[in-house]
Design a protein around this motif. Structure first.
Motif, PDB file in Angstrom:
ATOM      1  N   SER A  63     -14.413   2.745  -3.188  1.00 32.36           N
ATOM      2  CA  SER A  63     -14.327   4.013  -3.908  1.00 32.36           C
ATOM      3  C   SER A  63     -15.513   4.861  -3.470  1.00 32.36           C
ATOM      4  CB  SER A  63     -14.347   3.793  -5.421  1.00 32.36           C
ATOM      5  OG  SER A  63     -14.231   5.024  -6.118  1.00 32.36           O
ATOM      6  N   ASN A  74      -8.354  -4.316   4.908  1.00 28.87           N
ATOM      7  CA  ASN A  74      -7.783  -4.423   3.568  1.00 28.87           C
ATOM      8  C   ASN A  74      -7.710  -3.100   2.816  1.00 28.87           C
ATOM      9  OD1 ASN A  74      -7.454  -7.241   3.761  1.00 28.87           O
ATOM     10  ND2 ASN A  74      -9.582  -7.582   3.169  1.00 28.87           N
ATOM     11  N   TYR A  75      -8.643  -2.204   3.094  1.00 33.61           N
ATOM     12  CA  TYR A  75      -8.702  -0.968   2.307  1.00 33.61           C
ATOM     13  C   TYR A  75      -9.333   0.132   3.143  1.00 33.61           C
ATOM     14  CZ  TYR A  75      -8.778   1.718  -2.034  1.00 33.61           C
ATOM     15  OH  TYR A  75      -8.522   2.645  -3.025  1.00 33.61           O
ATOM     16  N   THR A  86     -10.691  -4.548  -7.650  1.00 36.47           N
ATOM     17  CA  THR A  86     -10.618  -3.092  -7.700  1.00 36.47           C
ATOM     18  C   THR A  86     -11.925  -2.504  -8.192  1.00 36.47           C
ATOM     19  OG1 THR A  86      -9.308  -1.221  -8.556  1.00 36.47           O
ATOM     20  CG2 THR A  86      -9.732  -3.032 -10.074  1.00 36.47           C
ATOM     21  N   CYS A 133       0.840  -1.203   0.000  1.00 37.11           N
ATOM     22  CA  CYS A 133       0.000   0.000   0.000  1.00 37.11           C
ATOM     23  C   CYS A 133       0.873   1.250   0.000  1.00 37.11           C
ATOM     24  CB  CYS A 133      -0.926   0.005   1.215  1.00 37.11           C
ATOM     25  SG  CYS A 133      -0.091  -0.289   2.792  1.00 37.11           S
ATOM     26  N   HIS A 143      -1.575  -3.600   5.786  1.00 41.33           N
ATOM     27  CA  HIS A 143      -2.478  -3.921   4.683  1.00 41.33           C
ATOM     28  C   HIS A 143      -2.946  -2.678   3.937  1.00 41.33           C
ATOM     29  CE1 HIS A 143      -2.819  -8.177   5.456  1.00 41.33           C
ATOM     30  NE2 HIS A 143      -3.166  -7.975   6.720  1.00 41.33           N
ATOM     31  N   SER A 144      -3.089  -1.561   4.658  1.00 42.73           N
ATOM     32  CA  SER A 144      -3.631  -0.348   4.039  1.00 42.73           C
ATOM     33  C   SER A 144      -3.045   0.871   4.737  1.00 42.73           C
ATOM     34  CB  SER A 144      -5.164  -0.340   4.121  1.00 42.73           C
ATOM     35  OG  SER A 144      -5.614  -0.631   5.433  1.00 42.73           O
ATOM     36  N   SER A 202      -0.216  -1.716  -5.651  1.00 39.05           N
ATOM     37  CA  SER A 202      -0.514  -0.341  -5.259  1.00 39.05           C
ATOM     38  C   SER A 202      -0.082   0.632  -6.346  1.00 39.05           C
ATOM     39  CB  SER A 202       0.204  -0.005  -3.939  1.00 39.05           C
ATOM     40  OG  SER A 202       0.020   1.360  -3.603  1.00 39.05           O
ATOM     41  N   HIS A 209     -11.987  -6.189  -1.001  1.00 40.81           N
ATOM     42  CA  HIS A 209     -10.683  -5.819  -1.555  1.00 40.81           C
ATOM     43  C   HIS A 209     -10.499  -4.312  -1.680  1.00 40.81           C
ATOM     44  CE1 HIS A 209      -8.928  -9.675  -2.683  1.00 40.81           C
ATOM     45  NE2 HIS A 209     -10.088 -10.069  -3.175  1.00 40.81           N
ATOM     46  N   ALA A 210     -11.529  -3.594  -2.090  1.00 43.29           N
ATOM     47  CA  ALA A 210     -11.351  -2.185  -2.442  1.00 43.29           C
ATOM     48  C   ALA A 210     -12.640  -1.396  -2.254  1.00 43.29           C
ATOM     49  CB  ALA A 210     -10.873  -2.057  -3.891  1.00 43.29           C
ATOM     50  N   SER A 266     -18.020  -0.846  -3.357  1.00 42.43           N
ATOM     51  CA  SER A 266     -17.137  -1.825  -2.723  1.00 42.43           C
ATOM     52  C   SER A 266     -16.945  -3.022  -3.644  1.00 42.43           C
ATOM     53  CB  SER A 266     -17.714  -2.273  -1.376  1.00 42.43           C
ATOM     54  OG  SER A 266     -19.043  -2.747  -1.525  1.00 42.43           O
TER      55      SER A 266
END
Length: 335
Positions: free
Chosen positions: A173, A128-129, A221, A20, A74-75, A299, A170-171, A181
């Motif tokens: 936004s 994770n994020y 992602t 990350c 992790h993040s 990353s 995982h991610a 997600s």
């Protein structure tokens, strides 16, 4: 392997993976976290200055500290006051002034948020994020227990928990009051943060055009605008219409899984289980293929000011830097 060690690379560095990265709130620092629990800090004005080293000895960090012993970072994300890191079961805040000083090796955590766990459970979920909603100073964390937690950064209180995914996240936004997600369960979920509810679910693996059964259904992602949703993982990276949730563009990439995809102005930036980071148009045309030091990229971060910079990191001790986004200008080492 012999060539790597002839350049002075120890075993820990040889097996290093940078998971990350983030830029400081003022854009003057780049920070990265790795699988050994370490954080490296780069002062960009010095990193971008003249350097007389050679290829066997790339420029290293200005500062470094161990955030977690025997745990992974992790993040990572930053505010103007704190560097924030995520690991197994907790989120930690580190005083920004100490992070960027020669006292960083003796740094102590400023505050800790513990991720809720089931009573009597010994299993703690990975963080994770993370992303921050700066308008209301709220932190969103996508975790290994399939949930998204929203915390107030003012007092660390848990504000809400979003549930619906059936596997780890995982991610994330965010755009305005909408959150997206991406999960190991193969879905992208859209959430209305005002109503605190799931408004839409997309399952790319159900679309034959993007499904890749051999690579699995996981989505690694997600990014979105008012008009477009970008996602990929085991399924191919693809651009979807937000209104119809139909596939508009499928990106033909030589990957074995997508871990990163972002919409930046008029281009798509993508990376994953492939050694190059690709820059693409919305229609799928390749604008640039940027080589990296890693076989898999985990990353990619970029900023426009005060220095235009794109940084790529993954399954290597090296971090690759671009200043015009289209070619690699320099390589940094994590440690």
């Amino acid at each position: 392997m012999l060539e790597q060690k002839s350049c002075g690379m120890n075993e820990k560095s040889f097996y290093n993976t940078v998971q990350c990265q983030t830029f400081s709130a003022d854009g003057n620092y780049l920070l990265a976290g790795n699988i050994y629990g370490d954080v490296s800090v780069y002062e960009l004005s010095k990193v971008l200055g003249p350097y007389h080293g050679d290829d066997c000895d790339p420029r290293g960090p200005n500062y470094q500290f161990t955030a977690y012993k025997q745990q992974q970072v992790h993040s990572i994300i930053a505010t103007d006051k704190f560097l924030i890191t995520g690991t197994v079961g907790e989120i930690s805040g580190w005083d920004w002034k100490v992070v960027t000083s020669n006292k960083v090796s003796k740094i102590k955590v400023s505050w800790t948020i513990h991720i809720p766990t089931v009573k009597d459970s010994y299993v703690k979920p990975d963080v994770n994020y993370m992303l921050i909603s700066h308008e209301d100073n709220i932190l969103h964390a996508g975790c290994g227990d399939n949930k998204i937690y929203t915390f107030s950064l003012e007092d660390g209180k848990l504000l809400r928990t979003l549930e619906g995914h059936e596997d780890f996240i995982h991610a994330l936004s965010i755009l305005g009051n909408q959150l997206a997600s991406a999960s190991e369960d193969g879905s992208v979920r859209l959430w209305d943060m005002r109503k605190k509810e799931n408004t839409n679910v997309v399952k790319p693996f159900l679309a034959d055009k993007v499904n890749r059964p051999k690579l699995g259904k996981w989505i690694g992602t997600v990014d979105f605008t008012e008009d477009w949703l970008l996602c990929g993982g085991g399924p191919k990276l693809a651009l979807w219409h937000m209104r119809t949730m139909e596939v508009a563009t499928i990106f033909d990439l030589p990957d074995q899984g997508i871990h990163l995809g972002s919409i930046h102005e008029e281009r798509i930036i993508a990376g994953g289980a492939m050694p190059n980071v690709h820059h693409l148009t919305y229609q799928g045309e390749v604008l640039a293929e940027v080589p990296t030091s890693s076989n898999t990229i985990y990353s990619i971060v970029h900023q426009e000011s005060p220095q235009k910079l794109l940084s790529m990191a993954g399954s290597s001790n090296n971090i690759d830097i671009c200043t015009n986004f289209s070619y690699r200008e320099m390589v940094l080492k994590f440690a």
